[in-house]
Enzyme design. Structure first.
Site, PDB file in Angstrom:
ATOM      1  N   SER A  14       0.827  -1.201   0.000  1.00  0.00           N
ATOM      2  CA  SER A  14       0.000   0.000   0.000  1.00  0.00           C
ATOM      3  C   SER A  14       0.866   1.257   0.000  1.00  0.00           C
ATOM      4  CB  SER A  14      -0.895  -0.004   1.240  1.00  0.00           C
ATOM      5  OG  SER A  14      -1.807   1.077   1.217  1.00  0.00           O
ATOM      6  N   PRO A  15       0.396   2.338  -0.624  1.00  0.00           N
ATOM      7  CA  PRO A  15       1.121   3.604  -0.522  1.00  0.00           C
ATOM      8  C   PRO A  15       1.240   4.045   0.938  1.00  0.00           C
ATOM      9  CG  PRO A  15      -0.546   3.714  -2.240  1.00  0.00           C
ATOM     10  CD  PRO A  15      -0.803   2.453  -1.476  1.00  0.00           C
ATOM     11  N   CYS A  17       3.154   7.162   3.148  1.00  0.00           N
ATOM     12  CA  CYS A  17       3.971   8.376   3.138  1.00  0.00           C
ATOM     13  C   CYS A  17       5.214   8.178   3.990  1.00  0.00           C
ATOM     14  CB  CYS A  17       3.155   9.554   3.649  1.00  0.00           C
ATOM     15  SG  CYS A  17       1.865  10.069   2.499  1.00  0.00           S
ATOM     16  N   ALA A  49       1.805   8.501  -1.676  1.00  0.00           N
ATOM     17  CA  ALA A  49       1.085   9.539  -2.408  1.00  0.00           C
ATOM     18  C   ALA A  49       2.099  10.516  -2.997  1.00  0.00           C
ATOM     19  CB  ALA A  49       0.126  10.268  -1.466  1.00  0.00           C
ATOM     20  N   GLN A  91       1.294   5.998  -6.943  1.00  0.00           N
ATOM     21  CA  GLN A  91       0.036   6.644  -6.585  1.00  0.00           C
ATOM     22  C   GLN A  91       0.182   8.146  -6.826  1.00  0.00           C
ATOM     23  OE1 GLN A  91      -1.426   7.555  -2.486  1.00  0.00           O
ATOM     24  NE2 GLN A  91      -2.974   5.999  -2.929  1.00  0.00           N
ATOM     25  N   TYR A 174      -8.332  13.872   0.813  1.00  0.00           N
ATOM     26  CA  TYR A 174      -7.500  14.699  -0.046  1.00  0.00           C
ATOM     27  C   TYR A 174      -8.352  15.244  -1.201  1.00  0.00           C
ATOM     28  CZ  TYR A 174      -3.880  12.789   2.909  1.00  0.00           C
ATOM     29  OH  TYR A 174      -3.129  12.445   4.004  1.00  0.00           O
ATOM     30  N   ARG A 222      -7.930   4.640  -5.803  1.00  0.00           N
ATOM     31  CA  ARG A 222      -8.217   4.420  -4.381  1.00  0.00           C
ATOM     32  C   ARG A 222      -9.318   5.370  -3.953  1.00  0.00           C
ATOM     33  NH1 ARG A 222      -4.156   3.576   0.690  1.00  0.00           N
ATOM     34  NH2 ARG A 222      -4.442   1.427  -0.040  1.00  0.00           N
ATOM     35  N   ARG A 316       0.737  -1.330   7.192  1.00  0.00           N
ATOM     36  CA  ARG A 316       1.510  -1.389   8.437  1.00  0.00           C
ATOM     37  C   ARG A 316       2.235  -2.723   8.630  1.00  0.00           C
ATOM     38  NH1 ARG A 316      -2.815   1.981   9.964  1.00  0.00           N
ATOM     39  NH2 ARG A 316      -2.137   3.939  10.929  1.00  0.00           N
TER      40      ARG A 316
END
Length: 374
Positions: A14-15, A17, A49, A91, A174, A222, A316
């Site tokens: 998963s993206p 940050c 992102a 992404q 966002y 997403r 995670r």
């Protein structure tokens, strides 16, 4: 029956940050962070992102792809990921009213210009996320079109860097999610009000990106399937949106939730968002990825075997264990190739990994995942 590693590796990174960039450039940290997940056996490794404009960053330390100079540092990362037999994806994002804020370890809320922030924060409407966040400027029609064009230009750069999957970030409060939700979009023009207007910018971004992106290369979106609050964006709107996106050439919906309003009460628990992936998959007839509190191999396998989603998108747990797929394959007694450097620790009979044949992999993704014809 679909399994975690057969016929295609369905474990996606998963993206996440990393807040480790200067002026948007990929650093050695990104090389190691993303490359190590490829070494660990992920099928797809998505960048964090990645901002399509400098003012679209969440923080001054965000990764970016708003200029051609960003391409080569990213291409270095991509080459290594592909050498490990994984696929590199990016992404694309714009933070909207959540822009110009501190990285999590540095503070909270709006960051001052003296510390690298910026004053021109934009959104559908002049509504701040909270009092601690910037009050955004409502975008003009020309401003919206500039952002749509920026997504298309970013997709072109991602292609030049060698990425083979694009994901458009339309979740977590966002910019694009802000347009989708009536809680953050109070416009009265063609981009506000009814469902068709609120979803217009995402449809335009998808069409623009598809025009800059190879026809057979997968395109994901997403979304936050629900705002978790009455009167907000919800699962029924998500299903209808997914139907429309499928017709525009989207291959997979990455199903997350929340993030648009701070007061939402989210029932977080193991697999708490998988229900949305299952419902969208069933009712919109489109591939979905399940994300959120997916931690164990048996849980991930169950999601796929029972048809709740077509891939698991893990965040995670990949921070805790860079080699999660190798461990999962061993626990589930499924076959997965190992880096030749690590074969001495592999199960008996494990095969050495070869660099991925991207052309064949894209064909496999299209055919084996039964992507609906466009």
């Amino acid at each position: 029956m679909t399994h975690l590693f057969d016929p295609l590796n369905r474990v996606f990174v998963s993206p996440m940050c990393q807040y480790s960039s200067t002026d948007g450039y990929a650093s050695d940290w990104h090389f190691v962070h993303l490359g190590s997940r490829a070494v660990g056996g992920a099928g797809l490794v998505l960048t964090e992102a990645t901002a399509v404009l400098p003012e679209g960053r969440i923080s001054p330390q965000d990764l970016g792809i708003w200029m051609d100079d960003h391409i080569e540092p990213l291409a270095r990362v991509v080459r290594f990921i592909h050498e490990q037999g994984s696929v590199a994806g990016m992404q694309l994002a714009h933070a909207g009213r959540k822009a110009s804020t501190y990285a999590p370890a540095a503070g909270h809320g709006r960051i001052s210009e003296s510390e690298g922030g910026w004053s021109d924060v934009v959104a559908p409407s002049a509504l701040p996320f909270t009092d601690e966040y910037p009050t955004p400027r409502a975008l003009s029609i020309d401003g919206i079109q500039n952002i749509v064009s920026a997504f298309a230009a970013a997709a072109r750069r991602a292609c030049e860097a060698g990425f083979r999957v694009i994901e458009i970030h339309a979740a977590h409060g966002y910019l694009i999610h802000e347009f989708l939700s009536p809680l953050s979009n109070q416009r009265t023009d063609a981009y506000g009000g009814p469902f068709e207007n609120r979803t217009r910018i995402l449809r335009e971004v998808v069409s623009a990106v598809r025009g800059s992106w190879p026809e057979r290369a997968p395109l994901f979106v997403r979304i936050s399937a629900t705002d978790w609050i009455e009167g907000g964006w919800d699962i029924q709107q998500s299903i209808e949106l997914a139907r429309q996106l499928r017709e525009l050439g989207v291959d997979l919906i990455d199903c997350s939730s929340g993030g648009n309003v701070p007061q939402a009460k989210i029932p977080v628990g193991p697999g708490y968002q998988t229900q949305f992936a299952e419902q969208i998959r069933r009712e919109a007839n489109i591939l979905t990825g399940a994300v959120g509190m997916i931690t164990s191999p048996t849980q991930a396998e169950h999601i796929l075997v029972t048809g709740q989603a077509d891939a698991v998108v893990i965040a995670r747990e990949f921070l805790r264990d860079t080699h999660w797929p190798l461990r999962a394959a061993r626990e589930l007694e499924q076959q997965i190739s190992w880096p030749v450097q690590y074969l001495r620790a592999a199960p008996e009979g494990a095969q050495a990994r070869n660099p991925v044949d991207l052309k064949n992999l894209e064909s496999c993704f299209q055919e084996q995942h039964a992507i609906p014809e466009r």
